[in-house]
Every structure is written in structure tokens, then in C-alpha cells.
Design a protein around this motif. Structure first.
Motif, PDB file in Angstrom:
ATOM      1  N   SER A 204      40.972  46.713  43.045  1.00  0.00           N
ATOM      2  CA  SER A 204      41.898  46.128  44.010  1.00  0.00           C
ATOM      3  C   SER A 204      41.285  44.826  44.543  1.00  0.00           C
ATOM      4  N   TYR A 205      42.149  43.955  45.037  1.00  0.00           N
ATOM      5  CA  TYR A 205      41.669  42.687  45.611  1.00  0.00           C
ATOM      6  C   TYR A 205      40.692  42.964  46.762  1.00  0.00           C
ATOM      7  N   GLY A 206      41.021  43.948  47.589  1.00  0.00           N
ATOM      8  CA  GLY A 206      40.158  44.291  48.733  1.00  0.00           C
ATOM      9  C   GLY A 206      38.812  44.874  48.332  1.00  0.00           C
ATOM     10  N   GLY A 207      38.730  45.410  47.091  1.00  0.00           N
ATOM     11  CA  GLY A 207      37.470  45.981  46.629  1.00  0.00           C
ATOM     12  C   GLY A 207      36.788  45.075  45.636  1.00  0.00           C
ATOM     13  N   CYS A 208      37.274  43.846  45.518  1.00  0.00           N
ATOM     14  CA  CYS A 208      36.720  42.923  44.511  1.00  0.00           C
ATOM     15  C   CYS A 208      36.513  41.549  45.140  1.00  0.00           C
ATOM     16  N   CYS A 209      37.387  40.597  44.846  1.00  0.00           N
ATOM     17  CA  CYS A 209      37.155  39.221  45.296  1.00  0.00           C
ATOM     18  C   CYS A 209      37.592  38.952  46.740  1.00  0.00           C
TER      19      CYS A 209
ATOM     20  N   PRO B 285      36.774  40.277  49.762  1.00  0.00           N
ATOM     21  CA  PRO B 285      35.683  40.100  50.723  1.00  0.00           C
ATOM     22  C   PRO B 285      34.793  38.881  50.428  1.00  0.00           C
ATOM     23  N   ARG B 286      34.840  38.399  49.195  1.00  0.00           N
ATOM     24  CA  ARG B 286      34.098  37.174  48.874  1.00  0.00           C
ATOM     25  C   ARG B 286      34.849  35.975  49.457  1.00  0.00           C
ATOM     26  N   HIS B 287      36.173  36.009  49.327  1.00  0.00           N
ATOM     27  CA  HIS B 287      36.967  34.894  49.842  1.00  0.00           C
ATOM     28  C   HIS B 287      36.884  34.793  51.367  1.00  0.00           C
ATOM     29  N   THR B 288      36.780  35.933  52.045  1.00  0.00           N
ATOM     30  CA  THR B 288      36.697  35.897  53.508  1.00  0.00           C
ATOM     31  C   THR B 288      35.275  35.624  53.984  1.00  0.00           C
ATOM     32  N   GLY B 289      34.298  35.715  53.085  1.00  0.00           N
ATOM     33  CA  GLY B 289      32.912  35.485  53.466  1.00  0.00           C
ATOM     34  C   GLY B 289      32.206  36.756  53.910  1.00  0.00           C
ATOM     35  N   GLU B 290      32.960  37.866  53.924  1.00  0.00           N
ATOM     36  CA  GLU B 290      32.416  39.145  54.363  1.00  0.00           C
ATOM     37  C   GLU B 290      31.293  39.633  53.436  1.00  0.00           C
ATOM     38  N   ARG B 291      31.498  39.427  52.123  1.00  0.00           N
ATOM     39  CA  ARG B 291      30.501  39.884  51.150  1.00  0.00           C
ATOM     40  C   ARG B 291      30.327  38.814  50.076  1.00  0.00           C
ATOM     41  N   PRO B 292      29.372  37.898  50.276  1.00  0.00           N
ATOM     42  CA  PRO B 292      29.185  36.817  49.300  1.00  0.00           C
ATOM     43  C   PRO B 292      28.832  37.360  47.909  1.00  0.00           C
ATOM     44  N   ALA B 293      29.172  36.598  46.884  1.00  0.00           N
ATOM     45  CA  ALA B 293      28.913  37.014  45.501  1.00  0.00           C
ATOM     46  C   ALA B 293      27.420  37.197  45.272  1.00  0.00           C
ATOM     47  N   GLU B 294      27.048  38.349  44.712  1.00  0.00           N
ATOM     48  CA  GLU B 294      25.629  38.666  44.485  1.00  0.00           C
ATOM     49  C   GLU B 294      25.120  38.071  43.177  1.00  0.00           C
ATOM     50  N   THR B 295      26.024  37.792  42.246  1.00  0.00           N
ATOM     51  CA  THR B 295      25.621  37.313  40.921  1.00  0.00           C
ATOM     52  C   THR B 295      26.507  36.138  40.497  1.00  0.00           C
TER      53      THR B 295
ATOM     54  N   PHE C  22      47.622  37.460  49.917  1.00  0.00           N
ATOM     55  CA  PHE C  22      47.557  38.409  48.804  1.00  0.00           C
ATOM     56  C   PHE C  22      47.138  39.781  49.331  1.00  0.00           C
ATOM     57  N   PRO C  23      47.925  40.829  49.029  1.00  0.00           N
ATOM     58  CA  PRO C  23      47.631  42.159  49.568  1.00  0.00           C
ATOM     59  C   PRO C  23      46.347  42.758  48.994  1.00  0.00           C
ATOM     60  N   VAL C  24      45.555  43.366  49.875  1.00  0.00           N
ATOM     61  CA  VAL C  24      44.258  43.913  49.470  1.00  0.00           C
ATOM     62  C   VAL C  24      44.369  45.076  48.486  1.00  0.00           C
ATOM     63  N   PHE C  25      45.528  45.765  48.466  1.00  0.00           N
ATOM     64  CA  PHE C  25      45.668  46.939  47.593  1.00  0.00           C
ATOM     65  C   PHE C  25      46.127  46.574  46.189  1.00  0.00           C
ATOM     66  N   LYS C  26      46.536  45.328  45.972  1.00  0.00           N
ATOM     67  CA  LYS C  26      47.016  44.920  44.641  1.00  0.00           C
ATOM     68  C   LYS C  26      45.842  44.645  43.709  1.00  0.00           C
ATOM     69  N   PRO C  27      46.074  44.747  42.376  1.00  0.00           N
ATOM     70  CA  PRO C  27      44.994  44.440  41.428  1.00  0.00           C
ATOM     71  C   PRO C  27      44.487  43.010  41.626  1.00  0.00           C
ATOM     72  N   CYS C  28      43.181  42.852  41.619  1.00  0.00           N
ATOM     73  CA  CYS C  28      42.574  41.542  41.878  1.00  0.00           C
ATOM     74  C   CYS C  28      42.998  40.528  40.810  1.00  0.00           C
ATOM     75  N   PRO C  29      43.322  39.298  41.232  1.00  0.00           N
ATOM     76  CA  PRO C  29      43.713  38.272  40.258  1.00  0.00           C
ATOM     77  C   PRO C  29      42.633  37.934  39.225  1.00  0.00           C
ATOM     78  N   CYS C  30      41.390  38.354  39.451  1.00  0.00           N
ATOM     79  CA  CYS C  30      40.329  38.056  38.474  1.00  0.00           C
ATOM     80  C   CYS C  30      40.379  38.999  37.277  1.00  0.00           C
ATOM     81  N   GLY C  31      41.244  40.033  37.356  1.00  0.00           N
ATOM     82  CA  GLY C  31      41.420  40.906  36.198  1.00  0.00           C
ATOM     83  C   GLY C  31      40.349  41.976  36.041  1.00  0.00           C
ATOM     84  N   SER C  32      39.611  42.257  37.091  1.00  0.00           N
ATOM     85  CA  SER C  32      38.535  43.256  37.010  1.00  0.00           C
ATOM     86  C   SER C  32      39.078  44.678  36.903  1.00  0.00           C
ATOM     87  N   GLY C  33      40.356  44.860  37.301  1.00  0.00           N
ATOM     88  CA  GLY C  33      40.925  46.199  37.325  1.00  0.00           C
ATOM     89  C   GLY C  33      40.759  46.865  38.683  1.00  0.00           C
TER      90      GLY C  33
END
Ligand SMILES: [Zn+2]
Length: 126
Positions: free
Chosen positions: A18-23, A25-35, A5-16
Motif C-alpha cells: 500500500s502507499y501508506g506502507g511504502c512510499c 512515509p518517504r514523501h511526508t518525511g516520516e521515514r526517509p529512504a534507507e537505500t 493519494f489514499p494510503v490504502f491504495k497500491p503504491c504507484p511505484c509498483g511494489s505491491g
């Protein structure tokens, strides 16, 4: 394997965002979910991308189904609305198309922490 899934596309979670700025980095483990809400969103996106590994890693070992495998799943995840996020609980509605039928699933999920990381424990229909 999860769907690419391309990082520049809207995240599938619907946050509005980009995937790269939302879920992403969580999927790769780079930035675990804070909440719990962030974890819930990333798990929804992981279902959409058939990322069985991520869904398993973020599910409490006591409640995770041993045979979970999203590889052959043809469900389309079409939307997510978070109604309420408070403490360890998140209430949401997920819309999806499974077996050609539109469905709305409302759930109140409970999350907990294991080793400092949020994981999904279980959920009820409110
Ligand atoms: Zn997202």
C-alpha cells in the motif's frame, strides 16, 4: 501541490504494497529512504503524483534542474521494474505514456548521500 493519494491504495511505484506502507512515509518525511532502491522507487512514485518538492529534495543540488516543475506534466506513469540494485547504483525500466505515446525508459541511476540522506546524483542509459 502533489496529487492527493489514499494510503490504502497500491503504491504507484509498483511494489505491491500500500502507499501508506511504502512510499507515502518517504514523501511526508516520516521515514526517509534507507537505500538507493527505496529512494529510486519513492522518486518514481513522486513523479507519478507530481510531487515536485519531493523530487527536488531528493536530487543532488549540483545536478537538479533549476526549473523542474511537475505541476503541468500530463505524463502517466504506468510501471516500474528494478533490474539491479547494487551499492550506489540502481538500474530500472520505467514505463510511461507521454503525449499519447507509450515509452520505456531504461536508466542506470547513481545515488549518493548528503547529510546522511540518500539523493539522486545522475543517470545514464545502459
Ligand atoms: Zn512505493
Amino acid at each position: 501541490m502533489p496529487l492527493p493519494f489514499p494510503v490504502f491504495k497500491p503504491c504507484p511505484c509498483g511494489s505491491g504494497r500500500s502507499y501508506g506502507g511504502c512510499c507515502g512515509p518517504r514523501h511526508t518525511g516520516e521515514r526517509p529512504a534507507e537505500t538507493p532502491e527505496a529512494l529510486m522507487r519513492s522518486r518514481y512514485a513522486a513523479y507519478a503524483l507530481r510531487d515536485t518538492g519531493y523530487v527536488r529534495r531528493t536530487w543532488h543540488p549540483d545536478t537538479c534542474p533549476p526549473d523542474l516543475d511537475l505541476a503541468g506534466d500530463d505524463t502517466r506513469y504506468t510501471g516500474l521494474t528494478v533490474h539491479r540494485a547494487q551499492g550506489e547504483e540502481v538500474e530500472f525500466t520505467a514505463t510511461l505514456v507521454a503525449g499519447g505515446r507509450r515509452q520505456r525508459l531504461r536508466e542506470r541511476s547513481t545515488f549518493t548521500q548528503v547529510g546522511g540522506a540518500w539523493v539522486y546524483l545522475d543517470g545514464v542509459t545502459p
